[in-house]
Design an enzyme around this catalytic site. Structure first.
Site, mmCIF file in Angstrom:
data_model
loop_
_atom_site.group_PDB
_atom_site.id
_atom_site.type_symbol
_atom_site.label_atom_id
_atom_site.label_comp_id
_atom_site.label_asym_id
_atom_site.label_seq_id
_atom_site.Cartn_x
_atom_site.Cartn_y
_atom_site.Cartn_z
ATOM 1 N N GLY A 34 0.744 -1.256 0.225
ATOM 2 C CA GLY A 34 0.031 -0.012 0.059
ATOM 3 C C GLY A 34 0.781 1.075 0.018
ATOM 4 N N TRP A 46 2.255 1.601 -3.544
ATOM 5 C CA TRP A 46 1.333 2.261 -4.278
ATOM 6 C C TRP A 46 1.115 3.619 -4.428
ATOM 7 C CZ3 TRP A 46 -3.052 4.881 -3.236
ATOM 8 C CH2 TRP A 46 -3.976 5.301 -4.303
ATOM 9 N N HIS A 47 1.403 4.162 -3.418
ATOM 10 C CA HIS A 47 1.440 5.815 -3.276
ATOM 11 C C HIS A 47 2.508 6.404 -4.140
ATOM 12 C CE1 HIS A 47 -1.269 5.131 0.132
ATOM 13 N NE2 HIS A 47 -1.769 6.273 0.015
ATOM 14 N N GLY A 48 3.568 5.851 -4.132
ATOM 15 C CA GLY A 48 4.539 6.473 -5.058
ATOM 16 C C GLY A 48 5.656 5.712 -5.176
ATOM 17 N N PHE A 75 -0.741 10.337 -7.271
ATOM 18 C CA PHE A 75 -0.761 8.977 -7.009
ATOM 19 C C PHE A 75 -1.804 8.110 -8.123
ATOM 20 C CE2 PHE A 75 -0.526 10.520 -2.456
ATOM 21 C CZ PHE A 75 0.910 10.625 -2.573
#
Length: 485
Positions: free
Chosen positions: A337, A340-342, A485
């Site tokens: 997770g 996924w943000h960057g 994102f």
């Protein structure tokens, strides 16, 4: 080379802009005029959504259309491979192919530069000079969100939880402009029933929509922008130039800023969708009143939390198996997770902090050492809030060096002058956090009271609120944080 962040062009159609206001008024008027013609209503909303996305970067509309066509075709074929016992063996392979294609597309645009830089650095450590191609890859706005929507659609079809949509309905589901850029992440089972049935009444309760939009604009334009410019951005740009107290309040300010920014976007998105007759799920529920990390993730970005639970944590094994397997699943879910943000190790560190914290909480509960009672919950809130703020340091910092500098300045630079920590700044931060402890139904009571006013009074209140927001806000509006994102 792509740096893991999408940077909208200067003329991007941000929510709090005149461009978007004009766009939405036109779309709203036409959509309600043609709503009785159900087919053309959907065609129009798809076209409007593609125009909205193309306003950012026209060439990426082709990527969105390509993703729509590919995932619709995969979903249609998956449904044909479903039996009463589940997917056929080939169907499971085909589902894996569909998911992999989506992830590879996301990986190319979002993680190519991150991967190449790290591999090149690793090779150089062994004294090997092997130049790797460093391409300029532009990250399309919203690619993470419409990819997650597409994957959930394929998995839900494979599980038998939904039937394939028509090409038009799926195009509207994937591209509907209020949730396209930064969520909330809407399940097809939540969205499809609302667009399948023709409208029976041409009356809408606009009061909840208007109150959400105004609240969202206030949080974004006034609170978020003020905290960013006043202290959060200066502190993270140069921690060494600020005292311990300023660094500490810079972290507090960023915690409030990102909440006001993202929940503000969500409020506006939900309000706009409501005006078009579509209801989105709630995405925030006073996260800074959480008394544990588990409670925090039940309140923060709730649609992402349940996506990670249903499409990552449970497939990894969820709560099944030995305790340490469960902890592994929980930690990996938060780690991924974070990624996924960057495309940066700081985001991975942010996810790892939350993953480790959630594992520790479970272990403490398993040993029956979890504190109970009002005083214990107060302690739990204090610890949870500061652990969340500590993790935000890595989320906000551009590098580990910057994050470490913020932490060391907070630990060592006490006694230095702190002119940036003003009474107004403290009041805004404290008031924003305290507001999350207000009764849940307070906002709903205001909506009801507003809806009972005469239309002229409603319009006057709305106009006054917008004028005040414009007066209190700065010149121009920064892009929403989650657009990257």
């Amino acid at each position: 080379m792509q740096d893991g962040a999408a940077h909208p062009p200067a003329d991007a159609m941000l929510f709090p802009t005149v461009d978007f206001a004009v766009f939405f008024v036109v779309v709203f008027a036409i959509a309600w005029l043609i709503r009785p013609w159900h087919f053309w209503w959907r065609v129009f909303l798809v076209a409007a959504s593609w125009f909205f996305y193309g306003f950012w970067e026209p060439k990426f509309v082709l990527l969105l259309i390509g993703s729509t066509a590919f995932n619709w075709a995969v979903g249609r074929d998956l449904a044909a491979m479903r039996t009463p016992e589940g997917l056929t063996r080939f169907g499971r392979w085909f589902l894996g192919f569909g998911i992999a294609a989506n992830l590879l597309t996301l990986g190319w645009f979002k993680y190519y530069g991150f991967f190449v830089e790290d591999v090149a650095g690793l090779i150089e450590r062994f004294g090997v000079d092997l130049p790797l191609p460093l391409l300029q890859v532009t990250l399309p706005v919203a690619i993470s969100f419409f990819t997650f929507h597409a994957i959930s659609y394929l998995v839900d079809i494979a599980r038998g939880e939904c039937e394939p949509l028509s090409p038009l309905d799926f195009a509207l589901y994937l591209s509907f402009f209020p949730h396209l850029v930064a969520g909330p992440i809407v399940r097809v089972t939540e969205f499809a029933p609302q667009i399948r049935a023709p409208l029976r009444e041409r009356v809408i309760d606009a009061a909840p929509a208007f109150t959400l939009i105004v609240a969202g604009l206030f949080k974004k334009v006034v609170i978020s922008t003020y905290l960013a410019g006043e202290i959060a951005d200066p502190v993270f740009a140069s921690p060494a130039s600020h005292s311990a107290l300023e660094n500490l309040f810079g972290v507090y300010a960023y915690a409030v800023q990102i909440f006001a920014d993202f929940s503000g976007y969500t409020d506006i998105a939900i309000g706009c969708a409501l005006l078009l007759g579509i209801q989105f799920p709630q995405n925030f529920d006073s996260p800074y009143r959480a008394w544990s990390l588990q409670d925090f993730w039940r309140r923060w970005h709730m649609t992402l939390s349940r996506w990670l639970r249903d499409y990552l944590y449970i497939p990894l094994g969820g709560n099944r198996g030995p305790k340490w397997f469960v902890y592994r699943n929980l930690f990996l879910t938060m780690l991924l997770g974070g990624l996924w943000h960057g495309a940066a190790w700081t985001f991975v560190a942010w996810g790892a902090i939350h993953g480790a914290g959630l594992v520790l909480e479970r272990e403490v509960r398993a040993r029956n050492r979890w504190l109970r009672g009002a005083a214990a919950k107060a302690v739990g809130w204090f610890v949870t809030f500061h652990l969340v703020c500590f993790a935000w340091i890595f989320f906000r910092a551009e590098t580990f060096g910057t994050a470490w500098e913020v932490i060391t300045r907070i630990a060592t630079a006490w006694g230095e002058p702190s002119p940036a920590v003003t009474p107004l700044l403290v009041a805004v931060i404290a008031g924003s956090i305290a507001a999350q402890f207000l009764p849940k139904d307070l906002f709903r009571r205001f909506e009801v009271a507003y809806s009972e006013l005469a239309p002229a009074a409603q319009a006057a209140m709305l106009a006054v609120a917008l004028v005040l927001i414009d007066a209190l806000g700065p010149e121009g509006v920064a892009p929403f944080i989650y657009f990257q994102f």
